[in-house]
Each structure stands twice: as structure tokens, then as C-alpha cells.
Design a protein around this motif. Sequence first.
Motif, mmCIF file in Angstrom:
data_model
loop_
_atom_site.group_PDB
_atom_site.id
_atom_site.type_symbol
_atom_site.label_atom_id
_atom_site.label_comp_id
_atom_site.label_asym_id
_atom_site.label_seq_id
_atom_site.Cartn_x
_atom_site.Cartn_y
_atom_site.Cartn_z
ATOM 1 N N ARG A 152 -6.599 -19.934 -13.615
ATOM 2 C CA ARG A 152 -6.360 -18.616 -13.044
ATOM 3 C C ARG A 152 -4.908 -18.425 -12.611
ATOM 4 N NH1 ARG A 152 -10.293 -19.636 -8.354
ATOM 5 N NH2 ARG A 152 -11.395 -17.877 -9.269
ATOM 6 N N TYR A 153 -4.253 -19.513 -12.148
ATOM 7 C CA TYR A 153 -2.912 -19.332 -11.595
ATOM 8 C C TYR A 153 -1.839 -19.180 -12.663
ATOM 9 C CZ TYR A 153 -5.369 -20.608 -7.360
ATOM 10 O OH TYR A 153 -6.270 -20.639 -6.317
ATOM 11 N N GLN A 154 -2.242 -19.259 -13.928
ATOM 12 C CA GLN A 154 -1.311 -18.941 -15.014
ATOM 13 C C GLN A 154 -1.160 -17.431 -15.195
ATOM 14 O OE1 GLN A 154 -2.554 -20.970 -18.626
ATOM 15 N NE2 GLN A 154 -3.313 -22.714 -17.429
ATOM 16 N N PHE A 155 -2.039 -16.664 -14.529
ATOM 17 C CA PHE A 155 -2.057 -15.214 -14.724
ATOM 18 C C PHE A 155 -2.024 -14.534 -13.361
ATOM 19 C CE2 PHE A 155 -4.267 -17.315 -18.184
ATOM 20 C CZ PHE A 155 -3.559 -16.836 -19.284
ATOM 21 N N GLU A 156 -0.832 -14.192 -12.915
ATOM 22 C CA GLU A 156 -0.689 -13.614 -11.588
ATOM 23 C C GLU A 156 -0.385 -12.124 -11.655
ATOM 24 O OE1 GLU A 156 2.463 -15.463 -9.503
ATOM 25 O OE2 GLU A 156 4.025 -14.848 -10.901
ATOM 26 N N LYS A 157 -0.607 -11.473 -10.517
ATOM 27 C CA LYS A 157 -0.334 -10.039 -10.381
ATOM 28 C C LYS A 157 -0.933 -9.249 -11.535
ATOM 29 C CE LYS A 157 3.803 -10.633 -7.521
ATOM 30 N NZ LYS A 157 3.116 -10.219 -6.290
ATOM 31 N N LEU A 158 -2.205 -9.490 -11.793
ATOM 32 C CA LEU A 158 -2.878 -8.830 -12.912
ATOM 33 C C LEU A 158 -2.953 -7.325 -12.725
ATOM 34 C CD1 LEU A 158 -5.844 -11.250 -13.660
ATOM 35 C CD2 LEU A 158 -3.807 -10.878 -15.043
ATOM 36 N N PHE A 159 -3.319 -6.897 -11.519
ATOM 37 C CA PHE A 159 -3.462 -5.474 -11.243
ATOM 38 C C PHE A 159 -2.857 -5.160 -9.875
ATOM 39 C CE2 PHE A 159 -7.243 -6.411 -13.919
ATOM 40 C CZ PHE A 159 -6.919 -5.595 -14.989
ATOM 41 N N ASP A 160 -2.280 -3.993 -9.782
ATOM 42 C CA ASP A 160 -1.794 -3.494 -8.497
ATOM 43 C C ASP A 160 -2.932 -2.718 -7.842
ATOM 44 O OD1 ASP A 160 -0.544 -2.404 -6.323
ATOM 45 O OD2 ASP A 160 0.872 -1.178 -7.461
ATOM 46 N N ILE A 161 -3.600 -3.328 -6.869
ATOM 47 C CA ILE A 161 -4.676 -2.649 -6.140
ATOM 48 C C ILE A 161 -4.283 -2.470 -4.676
ATOM 49 C CG2 ILE A 161 -6.544 -3.369 -7.682
ATOM 50 C CD1 ILE A 161 -7.222 -5.528 -5.531
ATOM 51 N N ALA A 162 -2.975 -2.406 -4.409
ATOM 52 C CA ALA A 162 -2.518 -2.225 -3.034
ATOM 53 C C ALA A 162 -2.940 -0.846 -2.530
ATOM 54 C CB ALA A 162 -1.001 -2.372 -2.962
ATOM 55 N N TYR A 163 -3.686 -0.834 -1.465
ATOM 56 C CA TYR A 163 -4.118 0.431 -0.858
ATOM 57 C C TYR A 163 -4.644 0.157 0.538
ATOM 58 C CZ TYR A 163 -6.635 4.714 0.175
ATOM 59 O OH TYR A 163 -7.080 5.858 0.777
ATOM 60 N N THR A 164 -4.073 0.842 1.511
ATOM 61 C CA THR A 164 -4.556 0.795 2.884
ATOM 62 C C THR A 164 -5.282 2.100 3.163
ATOM 63 O OG1 THR A 164 -2.630 -0.531 3.516
ATOM 64 C CG2 THR A 164 -3.920 0.443 5.295
ATOM 65 N N PRO A 165 -6.551 2.084 3.489
ATOM 66 C CA PRO A 165 -7.296 3.327 3.711
ATOM 67 C C PRO A 165 -6.605 4.238 4.718
ATOM 68 C CG PRO A 165 -8.778 1.452 3.703
ATOM 69 C CD PRO A 165 -7.399 0.887 3.638
ATOM 70 N N ASP A 166 -6.722 5.534 4.467
ATOM 71 C CA ASP A 166 -6.157 6.594 5.310
ATOM 72 C C ASP A 166 -4.677 6.838 5.053
ATOM 73 O OD1 ASP A 166 -8.640 6.952 6.504
ATOM 74 O OD2 ASP A 166 -8.192 5.492 8.069
ATOM 75 N N THR A 167 -4.085 6.192 4.062
ATOM 76 C CA THR A 167 -2.715 6.539 3.709
ATOM 77 C C THR A 167 -2.747 7.643 2.667
ATOM 78 O OG1 THR A 167 -2.674 4.808 2.044
ATOM 79 C CG2 THR A 167 -1.852 4.229 4.224
ATOM 80 N N GLU A 168 -1.572 8.110 2.238
ATOM 81 C CA GLU A 168 -1.500 9.300 1.393
ATOM 82 C C GLU A 168 -2.026 9.059 -0.019
ATOM 83 O OE1 GLU A 168 2.483 10.680 1.492
ATOM 84 O OE2 GLU A 168 2.449 11.166 3.625
ATOM 85 N N THR A 169 -1.810 7.886 -0.572
ATOM 86 C CA THR A 169 -2.215 7.636 -1.945
ATOM 87 C C THR A 169 -3.654 7.148 -2.009
ATOM 88 O OG1 THR A 169 -1.356 5.382 -1.812
ATOM 89 C CG2 THR A 169 0.117 7.067 -2.687
ATOM 90 N N GLY A 170 -4.324 7.409 -3.114
ATOM 91 C CA GLY A 170 -5.706 6.994 -3.285
ATOM 92 C C GLY A 170 -5.806 5.620 -3.892
ATOM 93 N N ALA A 171 -6.910 4.936 -3.628
ATOM 94 C CA ALA A 171 -7.122 3.611 -4.195
ATOM 95 C C ALA A 171 -7.240 3.710 -5.710
ATOM 96 C CB ALA A 171 -8.375 2.976 -3.602
#
Length: 647
Positions: A33-52
Motif C-alpha cells: 500500500r505504501y507504494q501508492f500514496e495520496k491516491l485521492f484528495d478527500i480533504a474536507y472539514t464539515p461546515d466549511t464552504e466547499t463540499g466533500a
Amino acid sequence: MFHNFYRSFLFSVLVLGFTACDQSSHSVEESKRYQFEKLFDIAYTPDTETGANGWFTDAGSWMGFTIPEKKEWVNGFCGPFSLDMNRRQWLAKSAVTVGFAGFGNDLFISDSTNYYPGEIYLSAHSANGRISQTLHFIDASNALLTIGTDENKALMFTGDQWCDEMEIKTNRNFVTARHPSGEIVLLTFGPDILVQESGNNYKAVGNGSNKETQVVISFFTSDKELAAGLQKSMNILNDQHICLLENEKRWNGYLTKVLRADMDPEYDRIAVKSVVTLISNWRTHRGGLLHEGVVPSHAVGYFVGFWAWDSWRFSAALAKFNPELAKNNIRAMFDYQLPDGMIVDCIYTDPSENNGRDSKPPLVCWAVDEIFTNTNDTAFVREMFPQLMAYYNWWYLKRDHNRNGKCEYGSTDGTLEAAAWESGMDNAIRFDDARMLKNNPFEDAWSMDQESIDLNAFLALESRLLKKFANMLDIPFEGADYSDKVADYFFDKNNRFFFDRRLADGKFIKEYGCEAYAPLWTKVATPDQVAQMLPLLEDTTKFSTYIPFPTVAADNPKYNPKGYWRGPIWLDQTYFAIRGLRNYGYSKKADEYTLQVFDRLQGLKDDAPIHENYDTHSGERLKAPHFSWSAAHLLMLYDDYGKVFNE
């Protein structure tokens, strides 16, 4: 640096723990698994402006998590989020946040985050030290949070912003958060953690003696599930190393079965992203979904159910690395097979939402054959054969208006809308002038007034495979077989292309579209027909576009690059065309087109999700993210690359 140290430390603990508990075990395979990092950007904090834009979820779970955004940092993974179509809600901003005990509102700053296959990671520091966290799903109900620190200080845990309806209670080392819907979040802490209620929340404090702490985050949909799951959560804490090792082995198994030794790493990454997409859309049985299966996209609420032809595609791809899920994915749809043999369009946790107005294109025998090819499981073929046969015969019973052995797409309610849905190509240009016809004497059988090339090519493949299964099982094939009539009937010799035909006069519906790829993929076309088509398929103004093989020819006046089935790239259709060329000996061309797909789809090699469809001329991502059937066909393209097939 801290992440590398922590990762090595954790894996060493896993190996030691496994060895201590099972002296008879073979050597532990190195983690892939560690050969494949940062596969997807799922950064999201609820209640901020951008959607998950997607969640971390695994093992069929109905809960998901995100990694907090740096600008809105929470020192814990955000969630859980309820992933059901009817219950899409954040149950907490973060059910477990971590800090150092005795330092009040300690401000943490993000150091690094990551998304690996089957694992998410974060690390942050304050003036008092650094804390790292990893999250792994142990099964559909339980995720194991592992917290590490380089300080000899006690850790403190608490929830951050439970949703308003949640009621929080503590009992010994358990925290129970109940929602009026019946959904329950259970947190299980170890015996060295002191857990207390704090308003409608909890506070838990460690004794500072451990550099590593685990918390089990569990998700249930009823008190009955909770009662059955309490012991399991405690067992996970007690056997945490074994549980993590099993997670590691499971993901190593997926990747080992899929990855090729002869592919460039950048293309391996595409294959891994495809596997992760399919597994993140896996859902265990719940409510009206009587078997586990795969949803089209967990990131879009209206796609959280099981669709028929979607399921056939998912199972064909899963057959190679998770065949049991592939089998159950098929069983889930056949749980709702009607007495006449029909398979309904889609099913949900709430059966009242199921759509029985139409079916979907018949590709299920292909999926069953892929499962058999990868497992040699004749018992599964035998189990499914009567139902497969009934579904195949249903098409000729209720979708052949003039009884000439050529079927049409249709509906049970007489609407053109549902008939277009049955094709899977909802707004395709070829249906613009279609009309509906009643198929007497049945009250629930209507057809479009045109016979479709793709439908009949699929039925020809189903017929061929059903005969294979019947011979294998020594069971008679009791169905119609018109497969040898399809190629000549639908091929327009003057225009050198496959088209649908109008029922009234037999005239070709001369819209150059992706439905013509199906006879190449199913091997229905003759070699001469494919050779005649080739100049059109290679024409850069029509089909050999920047991303190859759009849903309609790019020079069609009605072409729309963002028009759903009126122009964009759908990767299942692109796969049918590329594999179709490979089937007839054009392997070099197929490889060239495959690399165009891999190299030109936006974000495919980076951290963007795999999307439902793409712009033909730019590779721009369109419609739903984290889309399973795109992932399934990317895996197939990856697996086929460089191979030579003969007709």
C-alpha cells in the motif's frame, strides 16, 4: 520523517504481534500500500464552504470519513458520515479528536496527511508535541483508529460537534452516540483510558504510559446490531495487531492480483486507484439490499443503490481480486428477479424506491463467466444458471415486438423515458425520434419502435456463454438463439457501420454512435465488417478524438461534449471499442488508444477521483466522482494492454 518512522514501527508491531499469536504462520508479505500514496484528495472539514468530494470507507461499511482541511484543521478524522441515500448526514464533525491532557485548547497544526489503499493518515503538532493517527476498516461495522505520539504525555480524546439530534452516553469504556433514525456510533476505548460524560459529549484521558493508543469506531443501524457488535469491538482492541495484519493482507491480496510486473508505475497507479474506487463503493447488506454489492458512486446520493448493468460490469472487474463480492453483487440484483424473468433496473435499501419500470442491457453472463474464469467455481454457475436462463428468455418474450428474433429496448409502463433508461443511454441521439409500441398480449411489455444493435450483440454474447455453461453443467440450453443473424442484419454496407433499425420499414437509423462498438467487443462482427469500419473509427473528426471513442461521432450536428450520452466519453464504451479492435487483431492500435486514455484523462495519474464521464476533446472530468464503472473499465484496459487476442 515522523510518518516514515511511525509507519515502520506500526508494521514491525504487526509482524511481531502476528508471530506471537501464530507461530505456524508463513512469512509476512511486505506491504504494497505504501507504494501508492495520496491516491485521492478527500480533504474536507464539515461546515466549511466547499463540499466533500468523497469519503474514506472500506469493507462494505455504510460510514465514511474525510481528512480535515489544513485551513480548517481538526485534530482527528472528520466523521463518521452516514452514506445511505436516505441518511446522508455528518454524525459528527469528528467523533474522536486527540490532544495532550492538561493543556486546555492546545492548537495543532497539520504536518502531513495521506490516503493509501485501505488507510488514511494524518500527523499534526502543537507546542507540546506531535501526534499521528491512522484509520483502517476492520469490517463493515468497525474502523480502528491508531494514535501514536513521540511524547511521554497523557492523551485526551473528545468529540467535536456531534450533529444536533445525537444523544451521547458513556458506560465504562464505551461511548454511545444515538441518532433518532436508529443509527448508532459506538466508540470503544481500552481499559487504560478513563471515559466520562461531559455535557452531551464525552472526555477520555489516558495515563500517559503508552506511546500508541487504539480506539474502535463502530457504526450500527439498530440496537439489535449494537448488542451483537459490542463484543466484536472489544475483541478488535484485544486483537488489534491481528486485525491490522488482516487488513494489510487483504489489501496486499487485492493489489497482488491486479498489478502487473511489466507496466510502468504511473499506470500501476491508475489500476490501484480503480481498485480503491470499487472497494470504497462496496456496501454490505442493509434493508432491502439483501446481499452485499457495489454502488455506482458513494459520493453522490442518488447513486447509492445497485443498478443492473452497473453491477454486471463491477462484478466482471471484481472477479479478479474479490470474487466473493463479485458473486454477491450479482445475487443482490437477482434477489428481485420477477416471475417472468425480468431483472429490474435498480434496487435500494428502501425497496419502495426500486425501479421496475425497465431493465438494463444484458451483460450478466459475461460477469458470471469472468467469475468462473478466475475461480473455476462451477457451483456458482450452477446456482445462477436457471435465473440467467430466465432473464435471457425474458428479452425474447417481452422485448421482441414483431417476433423476428431481434429485440428492442422498452419499458413496463409504456414510457419512452423508461425505455431509454433500459438502454442505459438515457438521452442518446439515436432515440430522438423513437416511439413506443405495445407488445400484446402483455400488459407490462412495451418496446421502442427500433431494434438496437448493442442489445442484440449483448444477447448474442449471453447466448454463447449460456451454451458454454449448459455444456459445462450438462444441462440443456432451452432458449432462442439468433446470434448468427445479428451481424448482417444491423450492418449498413453502404455506410460501412452498424446502426439500429426502424421496425416499420427496416430502415437504418443513421446516427454514428457508440452502440456500434458492441458487435466488435462481443465478437459478433465479421472481420470484413470491422475492416470496413476501421477508417471511420480512425477518423479524428469522428471517433479517434483526443480521448478516443466518444458516445457519438464528434462531427454529428447534435454532438455535445458535455451532453451526457450525446458526446462525452464513457469509459465502458471506450473499452468496448478498444477491446473490440484487439479482438480482431488490431492490438497495436488498441495499445495506442489505451495510452491516450491513461495519459490524457485529467487527474487520473494525480489525486483526482475517477469520474462518471469525461470531455472528449480535453479529458475534463464530468459528472459523478468516484465512479465504479469507469474504474472497472480502466482496470480492464490496464489488464488488456499489450495482449494479443485472436478472433
